[in-house]
Design a protein around this motif. Structure first.
Motif, PDB file in Angstrom:
ATOM      1  N   UNK A 127       0.798  -1.257  -0.003  1.00  0.00           N
ATOM      2  CA  UNK A 127       0.118  -0.147   0.175  1.00  0.00           C
ATOM      3  C   UNK A 127       0.811   1.273   0.056  1.00  0.00           C
ATOM      4  N   UNK A 128       1.815   1.164   0.681  1.00  0.00           N
ATOM      5  CA  UNK A 128       2.720   2.524   0.873  1.00  0.00           C
ATOM      6  C   UNK A 128       3.560   2.553  -0.367  1.00  0.00           C
ATOM      7  N   UNK A 132       3.503   6.050  -2.598  1.00  0.00           N
ATOM      8  CA  UNK A 132       4.457   6.745  -3.247  1.00  0.00           C
ATOM      9  C   UNK A 132       4.544   7.010  -4.417  1.00  0.00           C
ATOM     10  N   UNK A 133       4.119   6.029  -5.318  1.00  0.00           N
ATOM     11  CA  UNK A 133       3.894   5.927  -6.738  1.00  0.00           C
ATOM     12  C   UNK A 133       2.861   7.177  -7.353  1.00  0.00           C
ATOM     13  N   UNK A 134       1.745   7.028  -6.438  1.00  0.00           N
ATOM     14  CA  UNK A 134       0.461   7.956  -6.758  1.00  0.00           C
ATOM     15  C   UNK A 134       0.935   9.379  -6.690  1.00  0.00           C
ATOM     16  N   UNK A 135       1.961   9.823  -5.646  1.00  0.00           N
ATOM     17  CA  UNK A 135       2.232  11.258  -5.396  1.00  0.00           C
ATOM     18  C   UNK A 135       3.340  11.690  -6.251  1.00  0.00           C
ATOM     19  N   UNK A 142       5.237  12.209  -0.468  1.00  0.00           N
ATOM     20  CA  UNK A 142       4.210  11.607  -0.136  1.00  0.00           C
ATOM     21  C   UNK A 142       3.950  11.636   1.326  1.00  0.00           C
ATOM     22  N   UNK A 143       2.824  12.017   1.805  1.00  0.00           N
ATOM     23  CA  UNK A 143       2.287  12.083   3.108  1.00  0.00           C
ATOM     24  C   UNK A 143       1.254  10.968   3.683  1.00  0.00           C
ATOM     25  N   UNK A 160       4.136   1.432  12.744  1.00  0.00           N
ATOM     26  CA  UNK A 160       4.465   0.559  11.320  1.00  0.00           C
ATOM     27  C   UNK A 160       4.970   1.618  10.395  1.00  0.00           C
ATOM     28  N   UNK A 161       4.391   2.804  10.375  1.00  0.00           N
ATOM     29  CA  UNK A 161       5.096   3.610   9.442  1.00  0.00           C
ATOM     30  C   UNK A 161       6.796   3.966   9.447  1.00  0.00           C
ATOM     31  N   UNK A 162       6.925   4.244  10.827  1.00  0.00           N
ATOM     32  CA  UNK A 162       8.226   4.279  11.305  1.00  0.00           C
ATOM     33  C   UNK A 162       9.270   3.221  11.097  1.00  0.00           C
TER      34      UNK A 162
END
Length: 324
Positions: A127-128, A132-135, A142-143, A160-162
């Protein structure tokens, strides 16, 4: 407390990392986000993950999911997050499972970040990568926007993001209060001009861009019922010069959200921010709202003191994580 309690709110005591300070123990309260290989990870309401060696633990227990609030209207984390999102609507958005990817030419992180309420429908790493690709396709960083410190918030997602290398850039408090006391503030609102649109004068005080493009006006004008306030400067009418003070309010059902409250440095300490807030609150009360919310960055001491005096209490914190 055991590894089976991952995802629950816990309170732990451990041997202090720096015993030379005189403190023998350190206490941490937050959501237990992992317990692997002899190391616990706990995310408190601040959003900063704390890693604790299991060998340093003295005591630990599961505690209630969130302390009862003593001030402010009743509201869930998800309700307030969605209300706040409707006040900063993007120019473009796309679903990713239950997540929402949002873009608005880079104007405000709130309209240019992922709103991750629910399941993205993919493993998090995948998903991440899609995020990143979309932004990247839009030439934007990407935020992902997350929240902590309330029942049902996203401490585990922060951790999890960290772990995936995302960095927390900005943190702010979402505060709430009863609306009527804001409208009853002792302030001279006679000089406050209200409008449905942000004119050139209003934009000249709201210095968040070099030249405001159409995407800026689209975001600022978004929301169920939007009002702009301005107070004329010393040289004349607010519509013809830079206003001394401005503000924005979005009325959404029972909620009135306050934002973009700014006062020129030369006009401060004259009660203009209070006057702007009171005038907007009275308009929101006329439209049937009864509760107020606003967002303030954690390091903005002046604004936090002002809102303390108006009765606003912190409901939760929100954060923007950026892809490294």
């Amino acid at each position: 407390m055991t590894p089976a309690d991952v995802g629950k709110r816990v309170s732990v005591r451990r041997v202090a990392d720096a015993p030379d300070t005189g403190a023998k123990f350190t206490d941490t309260v937050g959501v237990l986000t992992s317990w692997d290989d002899g190391v616990l990870s706990i995310t408190p309401k601040s959003g900063d993950s704390v890693r604790i060696a299991e060998a340093s633990l003295v005591a630990g227990k599961v505690v209630p999911a969130a302390p009862a609030r003593r001030r402010g209207p009743a509201a869930s984390f998800e309700e307030l997050t969605r209300v706040a999102a409707r006040a900063w609507q993007p120019v473009e958005s796309e679903p990713l499972g239950d997540w929402r990817l949002r873009a608005a030419g880079g104007f405000t992180r709130r309209a240019n970040s992922v709103l991750p309420l629910g399941d993205p429908g993919l493993p998090l790493g995948e998903a991440l990568r899609r995020v990143r690709q979309w932004y990247e396709e839009r030439g934007l960083p990407a935020y992902v926007q997350t929240g902590t410190g309330a029942d049902g918030a996203q401490e585990r997602l922060c951790a999890d993001l960290e772990q995936h290398g995302w960095l927390r850039e900005v943190s702010a408090e979402l505060r709430i209060a009863a609306l009527a006391p804001v409208g009853d503030l002792d302030a001279d609102v006679s000089a406050v001009r209200l409008s449905r649109t942000a004119d050139d004068a209003w934009l000249s005080r709201y210095q968040r861009f070099d030249t405001p493009g159409p995407h800026v006006l689209e975001v600022l004008g978004s929301g169920p019922s939007v009002w702009f306030a301005s107070v004329a400067g010393d040289s004349g009418d607010a519509a013809g010069g830079v206003p001394a003070a401005i503000g924005r309010c979005v009325v959404d059902g029972r909620w009135a959200g306050f934002m973009a409250v700014e006062v020129g440095p030369e006009h401060r300490r004259r009660g203009l921010a209070t006057a702007v807030m009171a005038a907007l609150a009275r308009k929101a009360l006329d439209e049937g709202a009864s509760a107020a919310w606003l967002q303030v960055e954690t390091d903005n001491e002046g604004a936090r003191a002002l809102y303390d005096g108006m009765g606003f209490a912190t409901h939760h914190r929100y954060h923007h994580f950026r892809s490294a």
